[in-house]
Enzyme design. Structure first.
Site, PDB file in Angstrom:
ATOM      1  N   GLY A  51      -3.783   1.903  -6.551  1.00  0.00           N
ATOM      2  CA  GLY A  51      -2.956   3.040  -6.541  1.00  0.00           C
ATOM      3  C   GLY A  51      -3.057   3.215  -4.717  1.00  0.00           C
ATOM      4  N   CYS A  52      -2.928   2.819  -4.518  1.00  0.00           N
ATOM      5  CA  CYS A  52      -3.471   2.555  -2.887  1.00  0.00           C
ATOM      6  C   CYS A  52      -1.641   1.142  -2.331  1.00  0.00           C
ATOM      7  CB  CYS A  52      -4.139   2.141  -1.783  1.00  0.00           C
ATOM      8  SG  CYS A  52      -3.775   2.043  -0.188  1.00  0.00           S
ATOM      9  N   LEU A  53      -1.303   1.154  -1.598  1.00  0.00           N
ATOM     10  CA  LEU A  53      -0.305  -0.456  -1.261  1.00  0.00           C
ATOM     11  C   LEU A  53      -1.783  -1.278  -0.855  1.00  0.00           C
ATOM     12  CD1 LEU A  53       2.929   1.614  -0.355  1.00  0.00           C
ATOM     13  CD2 LEU A  53       2.653   0.535  -2.391  1.00  0.00           C
TER      14      LEU A  53
END
Length: 133
Positions: A51-53
């Site tokens: 869910g994190c770039l």
């Protein structure tokens, strides 16, 4: 936990006073560059936060009734944030970890330069740690 919050709050406020948001970004970059990296074999899907770039991995160990965390990222700014979150939450019991909430992002003292996406990422790190402990 409170000592770490006060330390990072003081450091980030000083960095902000020097050069506004750029001072905080530079602080996070330096923190990330100087943080210990995880070993490649620790960078597994089980330890990966989704869910994190940027890619983020967080591992933990338990000593007695306290948990200790270490994290890594492929982006220096995010790695600096991971370092802050894992240090704040390390040494806490399960009960202490469970009462930590998202308001910690503001208590630490990030200026308006920490984008909403990074704030959400930091909150996701807190939630991830709560799940793995």
């Amino acid at each position: 936990m409170l000592d770490a919050i006060e330390k990072y709050s003081s450091d980030l406020n000083a960095a902000y006073d020097l050069d506004r948001e750029m001072g905080q970004f530079q602080y996070l970059i330096e923190l990330g560059k100087n943080s210990t990296s995880l070993k490649d074999e620790q960078k597994t899907d089980q330890n990966k936060m989704f869910g994190c770039l940027a890619q983020v991995w967080i591992i933990h160990r338990k000593e007695g009734n306290k948990y200790f965390f270490q994290g890594d990222s492929d982006a220096f700014i995010v790695k600096g944030i991971v370092n802050i979150v894992t240090e704040i939450m390390s040494g806490c019991t399960s009960e202490e970890i469970n009462i930590i909430d998202h308001t910690i992002v503001h208590k630490i003292g990030f200026g308006p330069g920490l984008t909403a996406r990074r704030q959400v990422g930091m909150m996701s790190m807190i939630d991830f740690i709560k799940k793995i402990q």
